[in-house]
Design an enzyme around this catalytic site. Structure first.
Site, PDB file in Angstrom:
ATOM      1  N   PRO A 140       0.724  -0.992  -0.073  1.00  0.00           N
ATOM      2  CA  PRO A 140      -0.078   0.268   0.065  1.00  0.00           C
ATOM      3  C   PRO A 140       0.754   1.250   0.037  1.00  0.00           C
ATOM      4  CG  PRO A 140      -0.827  -1.770   1.439  1.00  0.00           C
ATOM      5  CD  PRO A 140       0.411  -2.225   1.075  1.00  0.00           C
ATOM      6  N   ARG A 150     -15.698  -0.471 -44.733  1.00  0.00           N
ATOM      7  CA  ARG A 150     -16.555   0.497 -44.398  1.00  0.00           C
ATOM      8  C   ARG A 150     -16.774   1.530 -45.594  1.00  0.00           C
ATOM      9  NH1 ARG A 150     -21.501   2.169 -42.496  1.00  0.00           N
ATOM     10  NH2 ARG A 150     -21.328   3.805 -41.251  1.00  0.00           N
ATOM     11  N   GLY A 163     -15.719   4.196 -35.166  1.00  0.00           N
ATOM     12  CA  GLY A 163     -16.881   4.815 -34.733  1.00  0.00           C
ATOM     13  C   GLY A 163     -17.568   4.139 -33.736  1.00  0.00           C
ATOM     14  N   GLY A 164     -18.896   4.174 -34.049  1.00  0.00           N
ATOM     15  CA  GLY A 164     -19.850   3.333 -33.199  1.00  0.00           C
ATOM     16  C   GLY A 164     -19.468   1.957 -32.688  1.00  0.00           C
ATOM     17  N   GLU A 210       4.569  -2.166 -13.904  1.00  0.00           N
ATOM     18  CA  GLU A 210       6.105  -2.064 -14.219  1.00  0.00           C
ATOM     19  C   GLU A 210       6.833  -1.102 -14.244  1.00  0.00           C
ATOM     20  OE1 GLU A 210       7.272  -4.855 -13.484  1.00  0.00           O
ATOM     21  OE2 GLU A 210       5.602  -6.517 -13.932  1.00  0.00           O
ATOM     22  N   SER A 260       4.626   5.507 -16.521  1.00  0.00           N
ATOM     23  CA  SER A 260       5.333   6.224 -17.432  1.00  0.00           C
ATOM     24  C   SER A 260       5.976   7.636 -16.966  1.00  0.00           C
ATOM     25  CB  SER A 260       4.230   7.116 -18.593  1.00  0.00           C
ATOM     26  OG  SER A 260       3.723   5.986 -19.430  1.00  0.00           O
TER      27      SER A 260
END
Length: 414
Positions: free
Chosen positions: A130, A273, A345-346, A370, A373
């Site tokens: 912790p 698409r 998109g959707g 690990e 950043s």
């Protein structure tokens, strides 16, 4: 392991077999990871049978004994499937086995490494607490001598990957109560069946469903005297660093594999698409996102391979380069994932219609574990400022110039 080595005459044949496993069985079974709340045993057996638990373990101990470059190239392949599969054996091939390999006694190596290589012993790396994560020197778990027979460990660990599956914990604990920082910390190999070990329930996470990262409590856990790694006190964080450097390069390579998968998903969609009478991939804005993703993935791939080649050349472990690879690749795959959602998109937001939403959530973790950043950035900057070759012309002799030139040559050769 010998059966695996006999089955494939060359590494390239083995790589293709791993790729086939990833592209067929593992990808097709990804929905089971969430539905069954873990990696089912038949899929774990598939990972064992093809030897993935032993890729980093020398053949002397029953592993495949692959070079770091070969390990990285394999990671590019099997991590095109869900990164949860990798998590099942990652703590064994990296954090635990490598610390054992470099710091343990021969008796400890013989006890654990052959079983790890076969996938019959899962190692879990118990460092984080912790109040101790990136600042590992602040850990509070203690190991007190218990007569001449052993040690008693008390403490709380968290985010311990594979804790429920662990057969052995590599536990970092403070053996010198008067010490501060990294001094006085030792590493212990603790049998997971011992009394005094309690593993918490797997928490629900944003992503990586099926991977278990739990709290572990050691409560008056009595371990034998020969549990201390290498039979020496005070080398705990050195052992941890050996495994962490290995693991960070594997994480960077994992990010490349996940980026390849995301690029495949978005490119396939952009090629099919149609809007306004043409494929959406022909629109400049979409084409730019595809191209940027491919270029950044290729850069990350080259950086991983360069670090791996430095490992294999026997050079000093390239800490700053590994940190750079982990930083760049983890940030890169998050950008690629975001573009994949945008391109699709959707459909890229619909959980039941596409794998991209799950992949998007999964890869977010790589910028945190690990070494986050920001931790990598700090490590890189400090290393740069300590190296006079970056700012003192007197230090830039011909051998250094040649070394830099060679490094760039390796990078661009990929």
């Amino acid at each position: 392991m010998k059966l695996i080595l006999d089955k494939y005459e060359t590494f390239e044949e083995y790589r293709k077999a791993v790729r086939e496993l990833s592209q067929t069985l593992l990808i097709a079974s990804e929905d089971r990871l969430s539905l069954e709340e873990g990696i089912p045993e038949d899929l774990t057996d598939a990972l064992r049978d093809i030897g993935l638990f032993g890729i980093s373990i020398p053949s002397k101990y029953g592993g495949l004994g692959l070079s770091m470059e070969e390990q990285v190239r394999l990671t590019f392949e099997f991590c095109q499937a869900s990164c949860v599969y990798r998590s099942r054996f990652s703590t064994t091939i990296g954090l635990t086995s490598q610390a054992i390999l470099d710091f343990a006694t021969e008796e400890q190596k013989e006890k654990y490494l052959p079983k790890m290589a076969r996938g019959h012993c899962t190692g879990a790396f118990a460092l984080t607490e912790p109040e101790a994560g990136s600042d590992a020197g602040s850990l509070k778990t203690t190991a007190e001598r218990h007569g001449n027979d052993g040690w008693i460990i008390n403490g709380e660990k968290r985010y311990i990957t594979n804790a429920p599956q662990a057969d052995v914990f590599l536990v970092m604990a403070r053996t010198d109560p008067s010490s501060t920082g990294s001094n006085g910390i030792s590493a212990f190999l603790v049998d997971a069946t011992l009394d005094g070990i309690r593993v918490g329930d797997p928490p629900k996470m944003l992503g990586n469903e099926g991977s278990h990262a739990c709290y572990v409590w050691f409560e008056n856990c009595e371990v034998p005297a020969d549990s201390i790694v290498g039979g020496q006190e005070g080398r705990g964080l050195k052992a941890a660093l050996r495994g962490i450097n290995h693991a960070r390069l594997h994480v960077a390579a994992t990010c490349v594999g996940q980026a390849i998968r995301l690029i495949i998903e978005m490119t396939e969609y952009a090629s099919k698409r149609e809007q306004f009478g043409k494929r959406i991939g022909e629109f400049g804005q979409i084409a730019a996102m595809l191209a940027d993703s491919r270029a950044e993935m290729a850069a990350g791939r080259a950086l991983c391979l360069d670090c791996a080649k430095q490992f294999d050349a026997g050079d000093q472990i390239p800490f700053i380069d590994i940190a750079s690879a982990k930083l760049f690749c983890s940030e890169m795959v998050s950008r690629v994932a975001d573009r994949a959602v945008q391109v699709m998109g959707g459909l890229g937001y619909m959980e039941d219609l596409s794998d991209v939403p799950r992949l998007f959530r999964d890869v977010r973790l790589f910028r945190i574990f690990e070494g986050a950043s920001q931790v990598q950035q700090g490590n890189i900057a400090r290393s740069m400022m300590k190296d006079k070759r970056y700012f003192d012309p007197k230090e830039r002799d011909e051998s250094y110039v040649r070394k830099v030139d060679d490094a760039f040559a390796r990078l661009y050769r990929g």
